[in-house]
Design a protein around this motif. Structure first.
Motif, short mmCIF file in Angstrom:
data_model
loop_
_atom_site.label_atom_id
_atom_site.label_comp_id
_atom_site.label_asym_id
_atom_site.label_seq_id
_atom_site.Cartn_x
_atom_site.Cartn_y
_atom_site.Cartn_z
N LYS A 43 0.71 -1.50 0.00
CA LYS A 43 0.06 -0.17 0.00
C LYS A 43 0.94 1.29 0.15
O LYS A 43 2.17 1.23 0.27
CB LYS A 43 -0.99 -0.01 1.25
N GLU A 44 0.27 2.57 -0.14
CA GLU A 44 0.68 3.71 -0.02
C GLU A 44 1.41 4.03 1.20
O GLU A 44 0.84 3.61 2.16
CB GLU A 44 -0.03 4.66 -0.99
N PRO A 45 2.36 5.00 1.23
CA PRO A 45 2.94 5.48 2.86
C PRO A 45 1.66 6.43 3.27
O PRO A 45 0.72 6.93 2.67
CB PRO A 45 4.00 6.16 2.19
N GLU A 46 1.63 6.08 4.56
CA GLU A 46 0.61 7.15 5.35
C GLU A 46 1.48 7.82 6.33
O GLU A 46 2.24 7.51 7.22
CB GLU A 46 -0.46 6.22 6.19
N TRP A 47 1.01 9.08 6.23
CA TRP A 47 1.62 10.20 7.21
C TRP A 47 0.96 9.87 8.63
O TRP A 47 -0.25 10.21 8.63
CB TRP A 47 1.50 11.52 6.66
N ILE A 48 1.91 9.64 9.75
CA ILE A 48 1.45 9.68 11.01
C ILE A 48 1.31 10.86 11.74
O ILE A 48 0.44 11.21 12.49
CB ILE A 48 1.98 8.46 11.73
N GLY A 49 2.49 11.71 11.67
CA GLY A 49 2.40 12.84 12.16
C GLY A 49 4.08 13.50 12.41
O GLY A 49 5.03 12.84 11.99
N ARG A 50 4.22 14.63 12.85
CA ARG A 50 5.60 15.40 12.82
C ARG A 50 5.69 16.17 14.05
O ARG A 50 4.56 17.06 14.50
CB ARG A 50 5.93 16.11 11.64
N MET A 51 6.86 16.55 14.19
CA MET A 51 7.09 17.52 15.37
C MET A 51 8.49 18.27 15.25
O MET A 51 9.27 17.91 14.36
CB MET A 51 6.96 16.80 16.81
N HIS A 52 8.70 19.31 16.00
CA HIS A 52 9.92 20.07 16.01
C HIS A 52 10.00 20.39 17.47
O HIS A 52 8.94 20.58 18.30
CB HIS A 52 9.48 21.40 15.16
N ILE A 53 11.21 20.97 17.76
CA ILE A 53 11.56 21.22 19.05
C ILE A 53 10.91 22.37 19.56
O ILE A 53 10.63 22.56 20.80
CB ILE A 53 13.10 21.49 19.20
N SER A 54 10.55 23.16 18.52
CA SER A 54 9.78 24.68 18.94
C SER A 54 8.39 24.69 18.60
O SER A 54 7.58 25.85 18.42
CB SER A 54 10.74 25.73 18.29
N ALA A 55 7.82 23.59 18.22
CA ALA A 55 6.56 23.80 17.99
C ALA A 55 5.71 22.44 18.24
O ALA A 55 6.24 21.30 18.45
CB ALA A 55 6.44 23.52 16.23
#
Lengths: 119, 113
Positions: A43-55
């Motif tokens: 199947k295609e990739p699925e985006w789970i989430g993201r983060m940044h040290i300042s966000a």
């Protein structure tokens, strides 16, 4: 250039918590946004989430109630926890980042780690 | 969510032929503030992570051969391989990075006849 390596258990029991770590080398984890993506077989990739040290972290609404991401700047690692897993969570899990264009266009990926949810 | 629809699902071409993959988004991924299309193309070979080929819909990523090119704007995009090589056998995905959750197309399998 930055290098990423996922690690964690390859087998998780249903209803338990999946925990993965991404180790970053070649640059400081504080510089960029860090993303988890998963891909079930065929199947295609699925985006789970993201983060940044300042966000604040942002998560896919389809998984938001079960996902937690965190950064460990002292070890240059970031992690994923997905609770109450089912067989539908079986997939290859990747950590990734976007540097050249935008934080959400991914030009650096780990090799991926296969997670199977089964009793 | 923005739905990304790719066509065809698979493509079998001879070496040296031109291959064209289409990607349609359910809403525009063109930013009015900077006139950029938030669309990327990836190549994935078995057992490997996706590898970026194109970003901003038309910009070739560093090290990508110039036989790969991207075109389109708004909701309709195309990845073209001008002269198919054996090493291009892979699955190709488009991805929008305009609006979270960032979504991928269903993929196009490219094979050699």
């Amino acid at each position: 250039h930055v290098q990423l390596q996922e690690s964690g258990p390859g087998l998780v029991k249903p209803s338990e918590t999946l925990s993965l770590t991404c180790s970053v080398s070649g640059d400081s984890i504080s510089r960029y946004y860090w993303t988890w993506i998963r891909q079930p077989a065929g199947k295609e990739p699925e985006w789970i989430g993201r983060m940044h040290i300042s966000a604040s972290a942002i998560y896919n609404p389809s998984l938001k109630s079960r996902v937690t991401m965190s950064l460990d700047t002292s070890n240059n690692q970031f992690s994923l926890k997905l609770n109450s897993v089912t067989a539908a969570d079986t997939a290859v899990y990747y950590c990734a980042t976007g540097i050249t264009a935008e934080e959400d266009a991914f030009d650096f990926w780990g090799q991926g780690t296969m997670v199977i949810v089964s009793s | 969510d923005i739905v990304m629809t790719q066509s065809p699902d698979s493509l079998t071409m001879s070496l040296g032929e031109r291959a064209t993959i289409n990607c349609k988004s359910s809403q525009s991924v063109l930013s009015s503030s900077n006139s950029l299309n938030y669309l990327a193309w990836y190549q994935q070979k078995p057992g490997q992570p996706p590898q970026m080929l194109i970003y901003w819909a038309t910009t070739r990523h560093s090290g990508v051969p110039d036989r790969f090119s991207g075109s389109g704007s708004g909701t309709d995009f195309t990845l073209t391989i001008s002269s198919l090589q054996a090493e291009d056998v892979a699955v190709y995905y488009c991805q929008q990075y305009y609006v979270s959750p960032y979504t991928f197309g269903g993929g196009t399998q490219v094979e050699i006849k």
